[in-house]
Design a protein around this motif. Structure first.
Motif, short mmCIF file in Angstrom:
data_model
loop_
_atom_site.label_atom_id
_atom_site.label_comp_id
_atom_site.label_asym_id
_atom_site.label_seq_id
_atom_site.Cartn_x
_atom_site.Cartn_y
_atom_site.Cartn_z
N TRP A 1 -81.04 -28.93 -55.85
CA TRP A 1 -79.89 -29.09 -56.72
C TRP A 1 -79.84 -28.05 -57.84
CZ3 TRP A 1 -80.73 -29.90 -61.91
CH2 TRP A 1 -82.03 -30.27 -62.28
N THR A 2 -81.00 -27.45 -58.17
CA THR A 2 -81.03 -26.51 -59.29
C THR A 2 -80.31 -25.20 -58.97
OG1 THR A 2 -83.18 -25.58 -58.60
CG2 THR A 2 -83.20 -27.46 -60.14
N ARG A 3 -80.00 -24.96 -57.69
CA ARG A 3 -79.30 -23.73 -57.36
C ARG A 3 -77.94 -23.65 -58.05
NH1 ARG A 3 -78.31 -27.15 -53.05
NH2 ARG A 3 -76.24 -27.06 -52.06
N PHE B 1 -84.22 -15.66 -48.61
CA PHE B 1 -83.39 -14.46 -48.69
C PHE B 1 -81.92 -14.76 -48.37
CE2 PHE B 1 -87.63 -12.66 -47.92
CZ PHE B 1 -87.71 -11.84 -49.02
N GLY B 2 -81.60 -16.04 -48.31
CA GLY B 2 -80.20 -16.44 -48.21
C GLY B 2 -79.59 -16.36 -46.84
N THR B 3 -80.39 -16.43 -45.79
CA THR B 3 -79.82 -16.37 -44.46
C THR B 3 -80.55 -17.34 -43.55
OG1 THR B 3 -79.13 -14.89 -42.67
CG2 THR B 3 -81.33 -14.55 -43.59
N GLU B 4 -80.05 -17.49 -42.37
CA GLU B 4 -80.70 -18.31 -41.36
C GLU B 4 -80.28 -17.79 -39.99
OE1 GLU B 4 -77.29 -21.83 -41.32
OE2 GLU B 4 -79.27 -22.23 -42.18
N GLY B 5 -81.06 -18.12 -38.98
CA GLY B 5 -80.70 -17.68 -37.64
C GLY B 5 -81.37 -16.39 -37.25
N ASP B 6 -80.75 -15.69 -36.34
CA ASP B 6 -81.33 -14.54 -35.66
C ASP B 6 -81.12 -13.26 -36.48
OD1 ASP B 6 -82.30 -12.73 -33.90
OD2 ASP B 6 -80.88 -13.17 -32.29
N ILE C 1 -83.11 -11.85 -63.39
CA ILE C 1 -84.18 -12.06 -62.41
C ILE C 1 -84.44 -13.54 -62.19
CG2 ILE C 1 -86.64 -11.66 -61.94
CD1 ILE C 1 -86.35 -9.03 -63.52
N ALA C 2 -84.45 -14.31 -63.28
CA ALA C 2 -84.68 -15.75 -63.16
C ALA C 2 -83.56 -16.41 -62.36
CB ALA C 2 -84.78 -16.38 -64.55
N SER C 3 -82.34 -15.94 -62.54
CA SER C 3 -81.21 -16.49 -61.80
C SER C 3 -81.39 -16.30 -60.30
CB SER C 3 -79.91 -15.82 -62.27
OG SER C 3 -78.81 -16.27 -61.52
N TYR C 4 -81.85 -15.10 -59.92
CA TYR C 4 -82.09 -14.81 -58.50
C TYR C 4 -83.22 -15.69 -57.95
CZ TYR C 4 -83.96 -12.41 -54.42
OH TYR C 4 -84.45 -12.13 -53.17
N LEU C 5 -84.33 -15.76 -58.69
CA LEU C 5 -85.48 -16.53 -58.21
C LEU C 5 -85.17 -18.02 -58.14
CD1 LEU C 5 -88.40 -14.73 -60.10
CD2 LEU C 5 -87.79 -14.53 -57.67
N LEU C 6 -84.44 -18.53 -59.13
CA LEU C 6 -84.10 -19.95 -59.11
C LEU C 6 -83.25 -20.29 -57.90
CD1 LEU C 6 -83.97 -22.75 -60.43
CD2 LEU C 6 -81.99 -21.94 -61.75
N MET D 1 -83.33 -22.85 -52.46
CA MET D 1 -82.90 -22.91 -51.07
C MET D 1 -84.07 -23.21 -50.13
SD MET D 1 -79.69 -22.51 -51.24
CE MET D 1 -79.25 -22.24 -49.52
N THR D 2 -85.30 -23.12 -50.64
CA THR D 2 -86.47 -23.33 -49.77
C THR D 2 -87.25 -24.60 -50.12
OG1 THR D 2 -87.88 -21.98 -51.21
CG2 THR D 2 -86.72 -20.85 -49.44
N VAL D 3 -87.11 -25.10 -51.33
CA VAL D 3 -87.86 -26.28 -51.78
C VAL D 3 -86.86 -27.42 -51.98
CG1 VAL D 3 -89.45 -27.23 -53.48
CG2 VAL D 3 -89.51 -24.77 -52.93
N GLU D 4 -86.86 -28.35 -51.06
CA GLU D 4 -85.84 -29.39 -51.05
C GLU D 4 -85.76 -30.21 -52.33
OE1 GLU D 4 -84.34 -33.09 -48.22
OE2 GLU D 4 -85.95 -31.77 -47.57
N PRO D 5 -86.86 -30.62 -52.97
CA PRO D 5 -86.75 -31.43 -54.19
C PRO D 5 -86.00 -30.75 -55.33
CG PRO D 5 -88.96 -31.60 -53.29
CD PRO D 5 -88.27 -30.51 -52.53
#
Length: 279
Positions: free
Chosen positions: A212-214, A55-60, A195-200, A205-209
């Protein structure tokens, strides 16, 4: 530009503007009003880093900037992009499908003037939606303790910074609707792309391999997931605006070269528009 065409188009899309604007404004206000309750509920909860990254965030999440990023600014760009797609595909292709475009073009107005006048109405409508969202912030943020890290001014600025991605997708919608057989075809494809742009971007951001596709996702450059926490990356916004200008120019050429009522894919419309411009 033709002021009469722009004004008529604004009247035609006014309910899109009103409902998108009010819906997003209410969504924004609800997120602010719910924040104190949410903060108490999750005070001791721990969310996986991967879930937060999606969801594009990190932390508290008890921090207002992280909460509003997750709950509003990660979703609002997608909803707003759909406005650009719906209105962008309907500006000209909608009239063609209803059989009204021929009569418009029979008037003493060039295709380019018609195109630009309609696009200015779309731009004005998107600015009006942002203004309505700001009303939502004004109706909620001053009355909820968000701390010094999130101010109403910052929320308003972040809202208007969503415009470049909306305009970029609107330009893509205009281009596709100028070469596609119908408005429905163009709208369906563009909705899938949004929708594909958002999901990609989210999965990258969660799958390291595939991280780069972001960079292949237009959504990534909207900066929606970092506007409150890190601020906008200005070259991202400049890139979106440059892409909007380039794609918008191609859309003008494609519309100038489109065979009205053809009912088929017209990939050569851009070339025909370019030849007509040079001639």
């Amino acid at each position: 530009m033709n002021g009469a065409i722009t004004g008529r188009t604004l009247r035609d899309i006014r309910w899109h503007v009103v409902w998108y604007g009010l819906g997003l404004a209410l969504y924004a206000a609800l997120m602010v009003w719910l924040f104190p309750t949410f903060r108490e509920v999750v005070a001791d909860a721990e969310y996986p880093d991967e879930l937060l990254a999606f969801f594009g965030t990190e932390g508290d999440l008890t921090e207002p900037a992280n909460f509003l990023t997750t709950e509003f600014f990660s979703f609002a760009p997608v909803i707003f992009m759909i406005y650009g797609v719906v209105v962008g595909t309907g500006l000209l292709a909608g009239d063609e499908g209803r059989g009204r475009l021929e009569s418009l073009l029979a008037q003493p107005v060039t295709r380019t003037t018609l195109f630009v006048s309609r696009v200015l109405a779309l731009v004005g409508g998107s600015v009006a939606i942002c203004a309505l969202i700001v009303v939502g912030w004004l109706a909620s943020a001053p009355f909820v303790d968000l701390g010094p890290s999130v101010t109403t001014v910052e929320l308003a600025a972040a809202t208007f910074l969503l415009l470049p991605i909306v305009w970029c997708f609107a330009a893509l919608a205009l281009l596709l609707s100028a070469v596609a057989p119908s408005r429905g075809m163009a709208a369906g494809i563009m909705t899938g792309i949004a929708i594909a742009s958002y999901l990609l971007s989210s999965f990258a951001m969660t799958v390291e391999p595939i991280e780069w596709t972001r960079f292949l996702s237009p959504y990534y450059y909207s900066d929606g997931t970092r506007l409150l926490t890190e601020g906008a990356v200005w070259w991202h916004q400049a890139l979106l605006l440059a892409a909007t200008g380039l794609v918008g120019g191609l859309a003008v050429l494609a519309f100038n070269g489109r065979e009205i009522g053809g009912g088929t894919w017209q990939p050569r419309a851009i070339a025909r528009g370019w030849r007509s411009l040079r001639g």
